[in-house]
Write an enzyme that holds these catalytic residues in place. Structure first.
Site, PDB file in Angstrom:
ATOM      1  N   ASP A 193       0.861  -1.174   0.000  1.00 21.46           N
ATOM      2  CA  ASP A 193       0.000   0.000   0.000  1.00 21.46           C
ATOM      3  C   ASP A 193       0.903   1.231   0.000  1.00 21.46           C
ATOM      4  O   ASP A 193       1.885   1.268   0.743  1.00 21.46           O
ATOM      5  CB  ASP A 193      -0.837  -0.009   1.288  1.00 21.46           C
ATOM      6  N   ASP A 295      -3.125   4.433  -2.400  1.00 20.19           N
ATOM      7  CA  ASP A 295      -4.261   4.755  -1.546  1.00 20.19           C
ATOM      8  C   ASP A 295      -4.868   6.113  -1.915  1.00 20.19           C
ATOM      9  O   ASP A 295      -4.137   7.111  -2.020  1.00 20.19           O
ATOM     10  CB  ASP A 295      -3.781   4.795  -0.089  1.00 20.19           C
ATOM     11  N   GLU A 349      -6.491   3.270  -5.900  1.00 17.42           N
ATOM     12  CA  GLU A 349      -7.791   3.096  -5.256  1.00 17.42           C
ATOM     13  C   GLU A 349      -8.741   4.147  -5.819  1.00 17.42           C
ATOM     14  O   GLU A 349      -8.454   5.343  -5.786  1.00 17.42           O
ATOM     15  CB  GLU A 349      -7.642   3.289  -3.745  1.00 17.42           C
ATOM     16  N   HIS A 415     -10.663  -3.994   3.606  1.00 24.78           N
ATOM     17  CA  HIS A 415     -10.598  -3.548   5.002  1.00 24.78           C
ATOM     18  C   HIS A 415     -11.471  -2.323   5.280  1.00 24.78           C
ATOM     19  O   HIS A 415     -11.554  -1.889   6.422  1.00 24.78           O
ATOM     20  CB  HIS A 415      -9.141  -3.225   5.338  1.00 24.78           C
ATOM     21  N   ASP A 416     -12.065  -1.744   4.230  1.00 22.53           N
ATOM     22  CA  ASP A 416     -12.939  -0.576   4.422  1.00 22.53           C
ATOM     23  C   ASP A 416     -14.411  -0.959   4.375  1.00 22.53           C
ATOM     24  O   ASP A 416     -15.283  -0.084   4.289  1.00 22.53           O
ATOM     25  CB  ASP A 416     -12.678   0.471   3.326  1.00 22.53           C
TER      26      ASP A 416
END
Ligand code: NOJ
Length: 689
Positions: A193, A295, A349, A415-416
């Site tokens: 990331d 990200d 992302e 994870h979100d």
């Protein structure tokens, strides 16, 4: 159903013959004439085509010399036909550009929750190292690690204070190197990331930047001097007041933070900042990592004139914030400076608002990134449910928009998000396993690179948080506080957060039925899901029909059929069916049919296929035969959340691009295909006697 056309041509000469095996010489000759090639083999293929051309010429000259009047025209036409066909191949050869990152199966690890090795209740790198053989056993080929850099952890590592160091909770650089080596030894790539839309307010750049208006780092962040009045409103995703400008009395100025107040946005408009980021990227690529997930990068460029946005714009946040300013220019620069120098995966992302946005990020000719990660699909599931019709419309729309150019990732969780099975499936005990397997089947049989979230292979569920104190995620907590401050109905807010909170997807990985699910010997940083005694790796490894073992079978299936399942064409069938998602994946005359019941009831599907002629490759109901309602009308019944993957024999009907076999050719003709794809025009009609 589309039937075959009645006349087929060989080049410019019509041929009638009998079955292929009755005319082996003729068919070998035709196969030689029409040998297809793949783009990958282009140089070899060109060589073959050239030699074939020369051979035809020599043959033409020879035969013309022998019997000019009889053969000349025939040979000339044959050669012309051959040339036409070669050109046709150039025009119509599949545009598949094969890449490792397209064929990868990415498994996302949330390091904080995966495995703790030292009993401090926080997952760490040594913990992941101890589970490398588990990763290998899954068959996945790449790991995406959420941020592991130094961070004060306001947002669990998405607030980086040193991009070249490892977070203390997670271990050391030596641990990182050992992890990378261990992954590579097992044939697994590592995608990191990269959080560079913002840094932590504890990063040295920001410390410098806020220290004085004249500091050389001042321009690394977005500042608005307070003597100019209040800056135009910007909405923050994580701020307790939804305000993206934070006043800082030290220099009497506001700084911009689209996320938390401890995550100031970096100023990509500053070339010096950009060079810093490229150097950081090289630091990691030189260590041997295999990719970056950028990200929140769609927000990185801003309109630094800060125009006033219309009231209520924050409800359409992405429209105003995504793909602004010179974002594409920065990506092209990043590509030139870093990405183009390595064979790595690069995925940003968010893919903006439109297909055009998404395309522009990943169109190979533009030299930016190589994979889009779009949210429209994962955002469909709401606390009140979602429509299956909407689901398939969105996924097939994105698929067709990227069918020719660019590349997508496919995912239903990360994870979100709350857990996949709780949002898109059904986590009630009677349906959890089936629906979780069905959703995994979807992810693993779609075109695009699957990004599969850790724990979903077990069918891990939402956590059942009840009180605010149980949550750890700053977004969840600040949303609750915002609701408190604005007088919202807190019961309703809590109910929604119980379903949607990101913490649902962040509870410790469930390894076994021992204390804390085998995640830690200490006190876990976030509570373990109450169901870990039944849902865990140890139990599922023993059960051949577990979600875990089913996931492994899916991975194998995808890897055994890359032409179909990675690159093959996607076609949605029975579009109006409100419960079932059914589609084909096809390539070079081969097809797979995927049937997925997204409902908790028995549901019917009608497809133009005779399943009795098909081979069932995988089913989440232990390969029991499909229930056929009506063979004539091709109506089938699927059990709740049933998933079935079929393949079809191509011998029966390869010419028509039609998998459905039996019952198509009711006349007395049989089709023979001479090594070409449909559309290349070379078919032979054989008359049965
Ligand atoms: C997106 C990440 O996925 C999320 O976890 C994070 O909180 C925000 N970006 C801010 O970095």
């Amino acid at each position: 159903m589309i039937g075959p056309p009645s006349i087929w041509y060989v080049g410019n000469g019509r041929v009638a013959a009998k079955r292929q095996n009755e005319f082996p010489k003729a068919s070998r000759f035709l196969a030689f004439c029409k040998k297809p090639f793949l783009p990958k083999q282009l140089p070899i293929s060109l060589g073959i085509d050239l030699s074939r051309g020369i051979l035809f010429c020599i043959l033409g000259v020879y035969l013309s010399a022998m019997q000019p009047h009889t053969f000349h025209g025939f040979i000339f036409l044959l050669f012309l036909g051959y040339c036409t066909q070669v050109c046709g191949q150039f025009e119509q050869s599949p545009t598949v550009n094969k890449k490792w990152w397209k064929e990868a199966i990415v498994y996302q690890i949330y390091p904080r929750s995966f495995q703790d090795s030292d009993g401090d209740g926080v997952g760490d790198l040594k913990g992941i190292i101890s589970r490398l053989d588990y990763l290998k056993s899954l068959g996945i080929t790449a790991v995406w690690l959420n941020p592991i850099y130094s961070s004060p952890n306001d947002d669990n590592g998405y607030d980086v204070s040193d991009y070249r160091a490892i977070m203390k909770d997670f271990g050391t650089m030596a641990d990182f190197e050992e992890l990378l080596k261990g992954l590579h030894e097992r044939g697994i790539k590592l995608v990191m990331d990269l959080v560079v839309n913002h840094s932590s307010d504890e990063h040295e750049w920001f410390r410098q930047s806020r220290s004085s208006r004249n500091n050389p780092y001042r321009n690394y962040y977005h500042w608005w001097n307070a003597e100019n009045g209040k800056p135009p409103y910007r909405c923050s995703l994580f701020d307790v007041n939804h305000d993206a400008w934070k006043y800082d009395s030290l220099t009497n100025a506001y700084y911009l933070h689209y996320f938390s107040v401890k995550q100031p946005d970096l100023k990509w408009e500053n070339p010096k900042l950009r060079q810093e980021v490229y150097a950081i990227m090289k630091f990691w690529t030189d260590k041997g990592i295999d990719g970056f997930r950028l990200d929140a990068f769609q927000f990185a460029a801003k309109d630094t004139t800060y125009p006033i946005f219309p009231k209520g714009f924050e409800r359409d946040f992405v429209n105003y914030y995504a793909i602004q300013g010179n974002l594409h220019g920065y990506l092209q620069e990043m590509n030139k400076e870093v990405l183009s120098k390595y064979d790595i995966m690069s995925v940003a992302e968010g893919a903006g608002n439109t297909f055009e946005d998404g395309h522009n990020l990943v169109d190979e000719d533009r030299r930016e990134l190589n994979m889009a990660y779009a949210f429209e699909g994962v955002d469909i599931a709401k606390p009140e449910g979602y429509s299956v019709l909407h689901f398939k419309e969105v996924f097939s729309r994105w698929d067709s928009a990227f069918a020719e150019k660019g590349w997508l990732s496919i995912f239903l969780a990360n994870h979100d998000q709350a857990r996949m099975v709780s949002r898109f499936g059904n986590d009630r005990p009677e349906f959890r396993e089936a629906s979780s397997k069905m959703l995994s089947t979807f992810i693993m049989t779609m075109r695009g690179t699957p990004f599969y979230y850790n724990g979903d292979e077990l069918g891990m569920t939402n956590a059942g948080f009840e009180r605010l104190e149980e949550f750890r995620d700053l977004q969840t907590i600040n949303e609750f506080r915002y609701a408190q401050n604005t007088g919202a109905d807190l019961k309703i807010v809590m109910k929604r957060l119980q379903f949607t909170s990101r913490d649902n997807g962040r509870t410790p990985f469930q390894w076994d039925a021992t204390a804390n699910a085998g995640f830690t010997t200490g006190t876990p940083w976030i509570k373990v899901n109450y169901n870990y005694r039944t849902i865990n790796v140890a139990a599922q490894q023993k059960d051949p029909n577990s979600c875990l073992n089913y996931f492994k079978q899916l991975v194998k299936l995808r890897q055994e059929h890359p032409d179909l399942l990675v690159y093959g064409k996607f076609t949605l069938l029975d579009k109006e069916n409100p419960n079932i998602v059914v589609y084909t994946r096809e390539s070079q005359g081969r097809k797979m049919l995927i049937l997925l019941n997204f409902s908790d009831t028995i549901a019917k599907v009608t497809i133009p296929a005779d399943l009795s002629t098909a081979t069932l490759l995988l089913s989440n109901y232990q390969n029991k035969p499909a229930h056929i309602n009506n063979v004539q009308s091709h109506t089938y019944t699927l059990l709740p959340y049933e998933a079935r993957v079929y393949t079809f024999s191509t011998e029966r009907d390869p010419t028509t691009n039609d998998i459905w076999g039996r019952g198509i050719h009711r006349d007395n003709a049989t089709m023979m295909r001479c090594g070409m794809y449909k559309g290349h025009g070379l078919y032979v009609r054989l008359i049965k006697n």
